[in-house]
Design an enzyme around this catalytic site. Structure first.
Site, PDB file in Angstrom:
ATOM      1  N   LYS A   1       5.513  -1.789   8.145  1.00  0.00           N
ATOM      2  CA  LYS A   1       6.426  -0.728   7.347  1.00  0.00           C
ATOM      3  C   LYS A   1       7.909  -1.731   7.638  1.00  0.00           C
ATOM      4  O   LYS A   1       8.166  -1.731   8.761  1.00  0.00           O
ATOM      5  CB  LYS A   1       6.694   0.524   8.123  1.00  0.00           C
TER       6      LYS A   1
ATOM      7  N   PHE B   1      12.534   4.318   3.444  1.00  0.00           N
ATOM      8  CA  PHE B   1      12.744   3.338   4.543  1.00  0.00           C
ATOM      9  C   PHE B   1      12.360   1.906   3.964  1.00  0.00           C
ATOM     10  O   PHE B   1      13.131   1.158   4.440  1.00  0.00           O
ATOM     11  CB  PHE B   1      11.917   3.711   5.758  1.00  0.00           C
TER      12      PHE B   1
ATOM     13  N   ASP C   1       9.563  16.637  11.377  1.00  0.00           N
ATOM     14  CA  ASP C   1       9.259  16.341  10.075  1.00  0.00           C
ATOM     15  C   ASP C   1       7.698  16.697   9.682  1.00  0.00           C
ATOM     16  O   ASP C   1       7.144  15.411   9.335  1.00  0.00           O
ATOM     17  CB  ASP C   1       9.920  14.805   9.522  1.00  0.00           C
TER      18      ASP C   1
ATOM     19  N   ILE D   1       0.836  -1.222   0.155  1.00  0.00           N
ATOM     20  CA  ILE D   1       0.175  -0.055   0.043  1.00  0.00           C
ATOM     21  C   ILE D   1       0.796   1.189  -0.154  1.00  0.00           C
ATOM     22  O   ILE D   1       0.190   2.255  -0.012  1.00  0.00           O
ATOM     23  CB  ILE D   1      -0.928  -0.037   1.342  1.00  0.00           C
ATOM     24  N   GLY D   2       1.978   1.083  -0.028  1.00  0.00           N
ATOM     25  CA  GLY D   2       2.980   2.323   0.059  1.00  0.00           C
ATOM     26  C   GLY D   2       4.354   1.818  -0.145  1.00  0.00           C
ATOM     27  O   GLY D   2       4.789   0.951   0.221  1.00  0.00           O
TER      28      GLY D   2
END
Length: 826
Positions: free
Chosen positions: A508, A491, A604, A486-487
Site C-alpha cells: 500500500k 491513501f 472504522d 489491485i486497488g
C-alpha cells in the site's frame, strides 16, 4: 448569434449590478520578470514585473534567480522566480478584509522537479507541492491555486520553503481585496447548528462548478474566476438535463451581485429529467465530489429560477451528503423568476473522501414537481500551519550574541528538563480524556537520535526491524507496475508483489511526498508492530525513504468481505460461512477492546476493512484511525472520523468515542452481511426511508418484516432460530444509546450461539441468551468464557508486545500476515 449576445448581456448585467465594489488593480505580480504582462478580462489586469515593482511589494532576492520558459506563448508564464532557500513576497496591505490569493504555476523542464511548501498568515497553503503531481490538466495550461484569506492592514507575506535539496518557484501572484461580506463568518452545519469562525481560517477553492453550462473562463467572470462544467460529477447523468439557457437580464438584488457569481453561471442550470414513461419520477439528481478526507468544507450552492413558468410554482429539496434535507422555495428566497440567490453551508467529509450534493422534488410543490441547480463552490477550511518563519530583522544581532545566548539557553533548558523529569517521576500523570496513539514512543528499540536525512519522511521512533528498503519494494512490485495494481483509495494505490524470499505481499503506497495520511501511516505501524492475533491483520514492514509512505502486508487471496457481498463474479458466500466470518471479525475486535493494555478502538469498522485469507478466515484491517485509551477512562473526546453509514450516532452527536462506537459499526456490518445491501444506498429510485440500512433494517425487524430484505441467495439456508438470534444481536448493537449496546464479548457470544443454532438442533427458549444464561451447557469450540475479562482465548492469540524487536515469538510467527486488497482502501 449566442456568442455575440452573451458578452452584451454580461456587459449590461454588470452595469445594472447594485454592487459598489470595484475590482482593484493590485496586487498582480509577474514573477521573475522586469516587464509587465496585460491579461485580458473584464476589466483587464496588468501583472507588474516583480523586478520593477513599487515599494508596496518586496521579495527575497538573496538565493533567488529567474528562469525562462519558451514552451508557451502566454507572456505571464514565460518567466518564473526560483528560490533555493526559504524566501517570501511581502505586500503592504492598506485595507483589511477578505483577500483572494491566487498562485500561478506553469510546468516546464526547468521547474518539474521542484518540491516545496507555501504558507501565509499562519496557514499552510500548499504542502509538499510539485507541479507534476498537482497538475491534473493539460501540461500546456497553467495551474492556479486559489485561497481566501482574512488579512489585516499592514505587512502580508507569502513564504516559499524548498524541501530538502530541492527548490521553490512561482510564475505569478494575485492578492486583491474581495467584495465586502463575500464570505460569511458563520454558516449552518445542520438545520439546528451553525459553525462560526470561518474567517479565522484560510479557505482553499477545491471546486467551482457551472451547473448545466459550459466552462466560464476568467475573461467572462467578474473576479477572474474559472467555472468548469458539471457533467463529469453527475452520479447518474440520465436523471438530469440541461435547462434551456436564459437570455434575458437577471434581477440581482440584496447581497447577491454578479461578483457572487457571474451572469453565465446563473443563465444555465441542470434540472430533473422528467420522463413520462417512467413509473416514478420521485428520484434525486446527485453530484459526487472527491474532497480531502475528514476535513471541513465551506459549500456555496447557487440558484436562479429560469425553469419555472410562473412565480412560486416550484418547491424542491436540497440534500448535502444525503442527510441534510433543506426545502428550497425560490419564491420565498428570491421573490420572482430570474432572480439569483445562494445558500452557504459547512460540511465535514468522512473517511471516504466523498461529498454528495443532491436535489429532488418536494411533495409541497404546488405545480411543477422538479428541482434545479445553477452552480456549486466547495472550499476546504484549512488549519493553522506549524511552520515558524525566521525573523530576518534580528539576524545580525543573533550572529553577534548568538553563541553567548545560545549557551545560556542550552544550560537553562537542561536544568528545566532535569527538574521536569524528576517531578514527573514523583507525580503520576493524569489525563482527562483518552489520547491518540503516540508516534513518539511505544517500545521501539532503536536509538531516538537517528539521523533523519532529507531522504526520509518525519516518522520518528518507529520499529526499525520492520523497515524495508525502497529498492526491495521496487523489486517486489516491478517498480510499481500498473499491471500489478489491485486497488486504489484515498491513501494511495495497492500493488501485488513478491519479496525476494518468495513471500507474496500487498504493497500500500501513499502518494509520494504528499504528506497526506501521515498520522494514519504512523498509527498503523505503531499498532501493528505491537499486536498479534489470528483475526487481526499483521504488518510485514514499512518504508519511509524518499518521502515515501509504504506499508507491506501478506497477500490475502480472497480479498475483502465487501468483494464477496457485492461482486457477482465471485461465488456467493453461504450463510454458515458468513456467520463464521462475522465471528472471526468479532474475535479480533474483542481482542482489541479487552486484550490489550489500555484497549484500542478501531473507529472504522466496515466490510472493506474485513479481509479474508485463502480459507475465508476473517481478519480486521486498517488501523490508521484507531485510538488507544487507558483502562480507567470511559471515553475519548475527538473529532469525528470514520465512514458515513457506519458512524455511531451517539459519537456523531457528542464527539465522545467509546468501545461501543465499534459495536454500532459492527451492527451495521451484521445487517450488510444478512441483506447484501450497502450501508448507504446510492440508488436514486429507493424511497428515502430505505437509503440508510441501519434505520431500514431496524424498522423491518420491529415490524416483523426482516425476512423481506434478506439476501435472496441465502434466504432458504437460514434456520429460523439462527436468524432470530442474529437479528437480535444486530438490533442490540444498533441501539442509539451506547450504554444499551452489548460489549464485543457479548456480541461474540451471541454470534457463536447463532452458529450453533444453525449447525445443531439445540433448543433454547426465546428469552434465553448470553445475558440470562452465561453458564449454559452449550460448548464453544476452542473458546473459553472468562467472566473476569469476558475474553475469548484462542491458541493463535498473542499478547500485546512491549518491544516487538526483542521478542523471539514474534519473529518466529512472521509468516502470519495479511494485507489490504481493496478497491477503496485508504
Amino acid at each position: 448569434m449566442e456568442k455575440l449576445l452573451l458578452p452584451l448581456l454580461l456587459f449590461f448585467s454588470i452595469l445594472l449590478s447594485p454592487a459598489a465594489y470595484t475590482p482593484p488593480d493590485h496586487f498582480f505580480i509577474n514573477c521573475g520578470s522586469d516587464t509587465n504582462a496585460i491579461v485580458s478580462g473584464n476589466p483587464n489586469r496588468t501583472f507588474i514585473g516583480d523586478s520593477v515593482s513599487s515599494g508596496s511589494l518586496s521579495f527575497s532576492k538573496e538565493g533567488s534567480y529567474v528562469t525562462t520558459n519558451n514552451q508557451t506563448s502566454e507572456v505571464l508564464y514565460q518567466t518564473a522566480r526560483i528560490f533555493k532557500q526559504q524566501s517570501s513576497y511581502e505586500f503592504d496591505i492598506d485595507a483589511g478584509g477578505t483577500y483572494l490569493v491566487r498562485l500561478h504555476f506553469f510546468n516546464s523542464t526547468n521547474v518539474s522537479t521542484a518540491v516545496f511548501d507555501v504558507s501565509a498568515a499562519r496557514f499552510s497553503l500548499l504542502k509538499n507541492f510539485t507541479i507534476l503531481r498537482s497538475s491534473t490538466n493539460d501540461s500546456n495550461s497553467p495551474l492556479i491555486d486559489e485561497f481566501l484569506v482574512s488579512i489585516t492592514q499592514g505587512k502580508f507575506s507569502i513564504h516559499f520553503t524548498p524541501l530538502g535539496s530541492s527548490f521553490a518557484f512561482i510564475n505569478a501572484i494575485e492578492v486583491f481585496l474581495a467584495p465586502e461580506n463575500f464570505i460569511p463568518d458563520t454558516a449552518p452545519t445542520s438545520p439546528s447548528n451553525n459553525h462560526g469562525g470561518i474567517l479565522s481560517h484560510a479557505l482553499q477553492t477545491i471546486y467551482r462548478i457551472n451547473v448545466g453550462g459550459a466552462k466560464v473562463t476568467p475573461e467572462n467572470d467578474t473576479l477572474w474566476r474559472t467555472w468548469i462544467p458539471d457533467d463529469g460529477f453527475l452520479y447518474n447523468p440520465k436523471m438530469a438535463k440541461n435547462s434551456t439557457p436564459f437570455s434575458g437580464s437577471l434581477k440581482y438584488q440584496g447581497n447577491v451581485t454578479d461578483f457572487i457569481a457571474p451572469y453565465p453561471v446563473y443563465r444555465t442550470a441542470k434540472e430533473m429529467n422528467i420522463d413520462s414513461s417512467r413509473l416514478s419520477n420521485t428520484f434525486n439528481v446527485t453530484w459526487c465530489f472527491n474532497v480531502s478526507k475528514n476535513s471541513r468544507h465551506f459549500v456555496r450552492v447557487h440558484f436562479c429560477n429560469i425553469v419555472g413558468k410562473t412565480d412560486g410554482n416550484i418547491i424542491f429539496k436540497l440534500y448535502l451528503n444525503g442527510i441534510y434535507p433543506r426545502k428550497i422555495n425560490p419564491y420565498d428566497m428570491a421573490g420572482t423568476l430570474d432572480t439569483p440567490f445562494f445558500l452557504d453551508f459547512v460540511l465535514d467529509s468522512d473517511e471516504s473522501g466523498a461529498m454528495n450534493i443532491s436535489i429532488g422534488p418536494s411533495e409541497d410543490s404546488p405545480e411543477q414537481k422538479t428541482a434545479f441547480l445553477n452552480g456549486v463552490e466547495i472550499m476546504e477550511i484549512m488549519g493553522e500551519s506549524s511552520v515558524i518563519k525566521p525573523d530576518k530583522s534580528k539576524k545580525t544581532v543573533f550572529l553577534v550574541v548568538g553563541p553567548v545566548v545560545g549557551g545560556l539557553l542550552v544550560c537553562t533548558l537542561a536544568v528545566g528538563l532535569f527538574i521536569v523529569l524528576k517531578k514527573r517521576k514523583r507525580t503520576p500523570v493524569e489525563t482527562s480524556v483518552w489520547s491518540p496513539l503516540s508516534v513518539q514512543g511505544g517500545g521501539s528499540s532503536h536509538s531516538k537520535g537517528i539521523d533523519r536525512t532529507i531522504n526520509f519522511s518525519p516518522v520518528p521512533n518507529l520499529n526499525l526491524a520492520l523497515r524495508i528498503p525502497f529498492a526491495e519494494i521496487q523489486f517486489a512490485t516491478n517498480n510499481f507496475d500498473e499491471k500489478l495494481l489491485i486497488g486504489k483509495g484515498g491513501f494511495g494505490n495497492v500493488y501485488r508483489g513478491n519479496l525476494k524470499n518468495g513471500l507474496k505481499v500487498a504493497v500500500k503506497r501513499g502518494q509520494p511526498g504528499s504528506g497526506q495520511g501521515l498520522p494514519e501511516f504512523q498509527t498503523e505501524i505503531m499498532i501493528l508492530s505491537k499486536i498479534r492475533h489470528r483475526h487481526l491483520v499483521s504488518l510485514i514492514g514499512y518504508c519511509d525513504e524518499r518521502f515515501e509512505m509504504i506499508l507491506v502486508y501478506e497477500f490475502m487471496e480472497k480479498g475483502t468481505l465487501r468483494d464477496h457481498l457485492y461482486n457477482r463474479n465471485l461465488p456467493c458466500l453461504p450463510w454458515k460461512q458468513r456467520l463464521q466470518i462475522c465471528i472471526g471479525a468479532a474475535r479480533g475486535l474483542h481482542y482489541l477492546h479487552k486484550g490489550s493494555t489500555g484497549g484500542i478502538i478501531h473507529r472504522d469498522i466496515k466490510p472493506t476493512n474485513i479481509l479474508l485469507d485463502e480459507n475465508l478466515i476473517a481478519k480486521v484491517a486498517d488501523f490508521g484511525l484507531s485510538k488507544l485509551a487507558p483502562m480507567d477512562q470511559t471515553y475519548v473526546s475527538t473529532g469525528i472520523k470514520g465512514t458515513f453509514g457506519y458512524l455511531d450516532p451517539e459519537y456523531f452527536k457528542t464527539q465522545q468515542l467509546t468501545e461501543k462506537s465499534d459495536v454500532y459499526s459492527f451492527g451495521v456490518v451484521l445487517l450488510e452481511v444478512l441483506c447484501a445491501r450497502p450501508a448507504i444506498s446510492r440508488d436514486p429510485q429507493l424511497p428515502r426511508e430505505q437509503v440508510n440500512l441501519a434505520e431500514w433494517g431496524l424498522l423491518c425487524h420491529q415490524k416483523g418484516l426482516l425476512d423481506t430484505i434478506i439476501d435472496p441467495s441465502i434466504k432458504s439456508q437460514i434456520s429460523p432460530n439462527s436468524l432470530r438470534k442474529f437479528a437480535e444481536t444486530a438490533e442490540k448493537c444498533l441501539q442509539e444509546d451506547g450504554a444499551d449496546r452489548p460489549s464485543m464479548g457479548d456480541v461474540l457470544w451471541d454470534l457463536e450461539y447463532a452458529l450453533q443454532l444453525q449447525q445443531t438442533a439445540v433448543h433454547r427458549e426465546p428469552h434465553e441468551d448470553s445475558t440470562t444464561d452465561a453458564n449454559s451447557g452449550l460448548q464453544m469450540i476452542h473458546v473459553q468464557r472468562l467472566p473476569s475479562l469476558s475474553l475469548q482465548v484462542e491458541k493463535d492469540d498473542m499478547p500485546i508486545l512491549g518491544d516487538s524487536t526483542t521478542d523471539e515469538s514474534l519473529l518466529s510467527t512472521s509468516e502470519v500476515f495479511s494485507q489490504l486488497r481493496i478497491n477503496d482502501a485508504r
